[in-house]
Write a protein that holds these residues in place. Structure first.
Motif, PDB file in Angstrom:
ATOM      1  N   MET A 196     -18.640  19.906   0.470  1.00 60.04           N
ATOM      2  CA  MET A 196     -18.845  18.457   1.236  1.00 60.04           C
ATOM      3  C   MET A 196     -17.905  17.702   1.086  1.00 60.04           C
ATOM      4  O   MET A 196     -16.697  18.442   0.314  1.00 60.04           O
ATOM      5  CB  MET A 196     -19.139  17.499  -0.454  1.00 60.04           C
ATOM      6  N   ALA A 197     -17.075  17.019   2.159  1.00 62.50           N
ATOM      7  CA  ALA A 197     -15.877  16.635   2.581  1.00 62.50           C
ATOM      8  C   ALA A 197     -15.551  15.269   2.192  1.00 62.50           C
ATOM      9  O   ALA A 197     -16.697  14.222   1.987  1.00 62.50           O
ATOM     10  CB  ALA A 197     -15.787  16.839   3.965  1.00 62.50           C
ATOM     11  N   TYR A 198     -14.649  15.170   1.635  1.00 64.58           N
ATOM     12  CA  TYR A 198     -14.535  13.314   1.307  1.00 64.58           C
ATOM     13  C   TYR A 198     -13.175  13.207   2.302  1.00 64.58           C
ATOM     14  O   TYR A 198     -11.619  13.723   2.570  1.00 64.58           O
ATOM     15  CB  TYR A 198     -13.181  13.273  -0.161  1.00 64.58           C
ATOM     16  N   ALA A 199     -13.466  11.570   2.489  1.00 71.19           N
ATOM     17  CA  ALA A 199     -11.689  10.905   3.447  1.00 71.19           C
ATOM     18  C   ALA A 199     -10.930  10.229   2.633  1.00 71.19           C
ATOM     19  O   ALA A 199     -11.421   9.570   1.050  1.00 71.19           O
ATOM     20  CB  ALA A 199     -12.481   9.886   3.786  1.00 71.19           C
ATOM     21  N   THR A 200      -9.950  11.232   2.771  1.00 69.51           N
ATOM     22  CA  THR A 200      -8.098  10.802   1.974  1.00 69.51           C
ATOM     23  C   THR A 200      -8.047   9.932   2.588  1.00 69.51           C
ATOM     24  O   THR A 200      -7.080   9.347   1.745  1.00 69.51           O
ATOM     25  CB  THR A 200      -7.810  11.422   1.266  1.00 69.51           C
ATOM     26  N   HIS A 201      -7.845   9.193   3.826  1.00 72.79           N
ATOM     27  CA  HIS A 201      -7.175   8.404   4.637  1.00 72.79           C
ATOM     28  C   HIS A 201      -7.478   7.455   5.392  1.00 72.79           C
ATOM     29  O   HIS A 201      -8.850   8.327   6.168  1.00 72.79           O
ATOM     30  CB  HIS A 201      -6.103   9.333   5.143  1.00 72.79           C
ATOM     31  N   THR A 202      -7.708   6.472   5.702  1.00 71.16           N
ATOM     32  CA  THR A 202      -8.788   5.230   6.235  1.00 71.16           C
ATOM     33  C   THR A 202      -7.731   4.685   7.195  1.00 71.16           C
ATOM     34  O   THR A 202      -6.857   3.719   5.624  1.00 71.16           O
ATOM     35  CB  THR A 202      -9.948   4.866   5.844  1.00 71.16           C
ATOM     36  N   SER A 203      -8.123   4.177   7.585  1.00 68.49           N
ATOM     37  CA  SER A 203      -6.697   3.116   8.123  1.00 68.49           C
ATOM     38  C   SER A 203      -7.913   2.513   9.511  1.00 68.49           C
ATOM     39  O   SER A 203      -8.714   2.336   9.438  1.00 68.49           O
ATOM     40  CB  SER A 203      -6.076   3.763   9.647  1.00 68.49           C
ATOM     41  N   ARG A 204      -7.424   0.734   9.440  1.00 62.50           N
ATOM     42  CA  ARG A 204      -7.779  -0.039  10.504  1.00 62.50           C
ATOM     43  C   ARG A 204      -7.543  -0.219  11.403  1.00 62.50           C
ATOM     44  O   ARG A 204      -6.154   0.010  11.219  1.00 62.50           O
ATOM     45  CB  ARG A 204      -7.673  -1.898   9.221  1.00 62.50           C
ATOM     46  N   PRO A 205      -8.211  -0.588  12.505  1.00 61.88           N
ATOM     47  CA  PRO A 205      -7.004  -0.480  13.838  1.00 61.88           C
ATOM     48  C   PRO A 205      -6.882  -2.362  13.597  1.00 61.88           C
ATOM     49  O   PRO A 205      -6.840  -3.008  13.198  1.00 61.88           O
ATOM     50  CB  PRO A 205      -8.481  -1.065  14.491  1.00 61.88           C
ATOM     51  N   GLN A 206      -5.438  -2.322  14.054  1.00 62.07           N
ATOM     52  CA  GLN A 206      -4.546  -3.467  14.443  1.00 62.07           C
ATOM     53  C   GLN A 206      -4.668  -4.599  15.320  1.00 62.07           C
ATOM     54  O   GLN A 206      -5.071  -3.747  16.321  1.00 62.07           O
ATOM     55  CB  GLN A 206      -3.186  -2.656  14.667  1.00 62.07           C
ATOM     56  N   SER A 207      -4.536  -5.656  15.223  1.00 58.18           N
ATOM     57  CA  SER A 207      -5.520  -6.612  15.510  1.00 58.18           C
ATOM     58  C   SER A 207      -3.745  -6.451  16.750  1.00 58.18           C
ATOM     59  O   SER A 207      -2.962  -5.676  17.138  1.00 58.18           O
ATOM     60  CB  SER A 207      -5.024  -8.305  15.296  1.00 58.18           C
ATOM     61  N   ALA A 208      -4.061  -6.967  17.324  1.00 58.29           N
ATOM     62  CA  ALA A 208      -2.814  -7.281  18.564  1.00 58.29           C
ATOM     63  C   ALA A 208      -1.137  -8.011  18.533  1.00 58.29           C
ATOM     64  O   ALA A 208      -1.027  -7.933  18.557  1.00 58.29           O
ATOM     65  CB  ALA A 208      -3.836  -7.909  20.099  1.00 58.29           C
ATOM     66  N   PHE A 209      -1.807  -9.288  17.670  1.00 59.38           N
ATOM     67  CA  PHE A 209      -0.783  -9.833  17.095  1.00 59.38           C
ATOM     68  C   PHE A 209      -0.037  -9.094  15.868  1.00 59.38           C
ATOM     69  O   PHE A 209       1.381  -8.794  16.240  1.00 59.38           O
ATOM     70  CB  PHE A 209      -1.313 -10.600  16.908  1.00 59.38           C
ATOM     71  N   ALA A 210      -0.798  -7.802  14.878  1.00 53.14           N
ATOM     72  CA  ALA A 210       0.298  -6.682  14.013  1.00 53.14           C
ATOM     73  C   ALA A 210       0.937  -5.776  15.285  1.00 53.14           C
ATOM     74  O   ALA A 210       1.413  -5.533  14.980  1.00 53.14           O
ATOM     75  CB  ALA A 210      -0.664  -6.253  13.774  1.00 53.14           C
ATOM     76  N   ALA A 211       0.184  -5.928  15.903  1.00 50.52           N
ATOM     77  CA  ALA A 211       0.997  -4.534  17.016  1.00 50.52           C
ATOM     78  C   ALA A 211       2.302  -5.069  17.676  1.00 50.52           C
ATOM     79  O   ALA A 211       2.914  -4.371  17.624  1.00 50.52           O
ATOM     80  CB  ALA A 211      -0.117  -3.947  18.198  1.00 50.52           C
ATOM     81  N   ARG A 212       2.448  -6.056  17.760  1.00 50.15           N
ATOM     82  CA  ARG A 212       3.285  -7.631  18.533  1.00 50.15           C
ATOM     83  C   ARG A 212       4.602  -6.816  17.721  1.00 50.15           C
ATOM     84  O   ARG A 212       5.744  -6.960  17.891  1.00 50.15           O
ATOM     85  CB  ARG A 212       3.010  -7.953  18.916  1.00 50.15           C
ATOM     86  N   ILE A 213       4.141  -7.596  16.503  1.00 47.18           N
ATOM     87  CA  ILE A 213       5.028  -7.388  15.647  1.00 47.18           C
ATOM     88  C   ILE A 213       6.200  -6.504  15.148  1.00 47.18           C
ATOM     89  O   ILE A 213       6.535  -6.253  14.819  1.00 47.18           O
ATOM     90  CB  ILE A 213       4.820  -8.313  14.327  1.00 47.18           C
ATOM     91  N   ASN A 214       4.970  -5.077  15.194  1.00 50.29           N
ATOM     92  CA  ASN A 214       5.715  -3.886  14.890  1.00 50.29           C
ATOM     93  C   ASN A 214       6.295  -3.312  15.542  1.00 50.29           C
ATOM     94  O   ASN A 214       7.554  -2.654  15.788  1.00 50.29           O
ATOM     95  CB  ASN A 214       4.947  -3.086  14.921  1.00 50.29           C
ATOM     96  N   VAL A 215       6.092  -3.724  17.321  1.00 49.61           N
ATOM     97  CA  VAL A 215       7.135  -3.291  18.454  1.00 49.61           C
ATOM     98  C   VAL A 215       7.900  -4.532  18.484  1.00 49.61           C
ATOM     99  O   VAL A 215       9.379  -3.619  18.616  1.00 49.61           O
ATOM    100  CB  VAL A 215       6.120  -3.676  19.871  1.00 49.61           C
TER     101      VAL A 215
END
Length: 71
Positions: free
Chosen positions: A1-20
Motif C-alpha cells: 500500500m502506498a501513502y502520499a507523504t507530501h502534497t503540494s498545491r499549485p501556486q496562483s499566478a500572483f503567488a508565483a510573481r511574488i516568489n520571483v
C-alpha cells in the motif's frame, strides 16, 4: 500500500510573481554583499600589495563590481 507523504498545491499566478520578486531581491542583496566584501578586502591592502598584484586604487571599484555582477 502506498501513502502520499507530501502534497503540494499549485501556486496562483500572483503567488508565483511574488516568489520571483523575492528571489530577485535576494539575488540583488547577495550580489551587493559580495561587492561590498570584495571592495573592503581590496581596500585593506597596502599600495605595495596592490602593486604586486598589478593593481592601483583607481581600479578597485571596477574589480569589485566585476566580481559581484560578473560583467
Amino acid at each position: 500500500m502506498a501513502y502520499a507523504t507530501h502534497t503540494s498545491r499549485p501556486q496562483s499566478a500572483f503567488a508565483a510573481r511574488i516568489n520571483v520578486a523575492l528571489d530577485n531581491i535576494r539575488t540583488r542583496l547577495e550580489r551587493r554583499r559580495v561587492y561590498k566584501r570584495t571592495l573592503a578586502e581590496l581596500q585593506s591592502l597596502s599600495s605595495r600589495e596592490l602593486a604586486d598584484l598589478g593593481l592601483n586604487r583607481s581600479m578597485l571599484t571596477r574589480i569589485a563590481y566585476q566580481a559581484a555582477y560578473e560583467v
